[in-house]
Design an enzyme around this catalytic site. Structure first.
Site, PDB file in Angstrom:
ATOM      1  N   SER A  41       0.836  -1.360   0.139  1.00  0.00           N
ATOM      2  CA  SER A  41      -0.048  -0.008  -0.158  1.00  0.00           C
ATOM      3  C   SER A  41       0.808   1.193   0.083  1.00  0.00           C
ATOM      4  O   SER A  41       0.261   2.356  -0.213  1.00  0.00           O
ATOM      5  CB  SER A  41      -0.882   0.017   1.315  1.00  0.00           C
ATOM      6  OG  SER A  41      -0.154   0.212   2.371  1.00  0.00           O
ATOM      7  N   LYS A 109       1.048   4.468   6.815  1.00  0.00           N
ATOM      8  CA  LYS A 109       0.336   5.245   5.849  1.00  0.00           C
ATOM      9  C   LYS A 109       0.953   6.710   6.071  1.00  0.00           C
ATOM     10  O   LYS A 109       1.548   7.246   6.749  1.00  0.00           O
ATOM     11  CB  LYS A 109      -1.074   5.334   6.084  1.00  0.00           C
ATOM     12  CG  LYS A 109      -1.867   4.137   6.090  1.00  0.00           C
ATOM     13  CD  LYS A 109      -2.055   3.214   4.683  1.00  0.00           C
ATOM     14  CE  LYS A 109      -2.798   2.079   4.864  1.00  0.00           C
ATOM     15  NZ  LYS A 109      -2.568   0.965   3.643  1.00  0.00           N
TER      16      LYS A 109
END
Length: 221
Positions: A41, A109
């Site tokens: 990701s 993230k």
């Protein structure tokens, strides 16, 4: 005055090991912790199974900033069972406790919005905006995928809006808009800021932070 009695070698060895373990726990709790990257990701910035060190000093009495790459505790079943895995054997699990083996069960993230920010996707050029400022994001794997999901949110107090650099393959805040937490991550869940990549050797080095968010972070917005 008599000389101090020296401990037997075996007792000194035990004392040294215990001291080292205590120091390792202190370092893990307050300074630096090792993690591995469980998914794609964050490509191309982070690759699957990269080993990184996360530093915690930046957030001693300070706030998380836009653009920071943060490791955080799962805010509510964001991780799949495979991504939640921990070391499989007893030795690795023990080393994990003392910060000597990369920890699993967390997410990583990039912070796009902090408390009070209005984050929107997207403007007429297909870019994210934060408080009306269009973002140029050189770290994104494929910027054309950013506008696949439209949204407009205001980040609540003590929360963050986070997104992966691999916008086409990141179950980030966008994917959890309909969840009870609205896709926001509590700041209390943040473990620390990505600092150094230590493995693989050919890509080892400090984590690079582009200037994308500098103007916003330096403003009063």
């Amino acid at each position: 005055m008599s000389d101090k009695r020296q401990l037997p070698l075996w007792q000194e060895s035990i004392l040294l090991v215990v001291t080292a373990m205590v120091m390792a726990v202190i370092v893990k709790a307050f300074l630096v912790q090792a993690f591995y990257i469980p998914s794609g990701s964050m490509e191309p910035t982070m690759l699957v199974n990269d080993r990184i060190l996360v530093q915690k000093v930046s957030y001693w009495g300070g706030d998380v900033s836009r653009g920071d790459i943060v490791v955080f505790d799962d805010p509510g079943n964001w991780l799949t069972p495979e991504e939640s895995r921990h070391p499989s054997n007893a030795v690795q699990r023990t080393l994990e406790v003392f910060g000597l083996f990369p920890t699993g069960g967390h997410l990583i993230k990039r912070v796009v919005g902090v408390a009070g920010d209005e984050v929107k996707c997207c403007d007429s050029t297909g870019h994210l905006t934060v408080n009306g400022t269009s973002l140029k994001e050189p770290y994104v794997l494929d910027s054309s995928l950013t506008h696949d999901l439209s949204f407009e949110v205001k980040v609540p107090k003590n929360h963050l809006w986070v997104m992966g650099d691999n916008r086409g393959n990141s179950a980030d805040s966008r994917a959890h808009l309909g969840d009870p937490g609205g896709g926001f991550v509590p700041t209390d869940n943040v473990v620390g800021k990505a600092w150094v990549r230590v493995w693989p050797w050919n890509r080892a080095g400090l984590v690079n932070y582009p200037e994308t968010f500098n103007a916003l972070n330096n403003s009063k917005q």
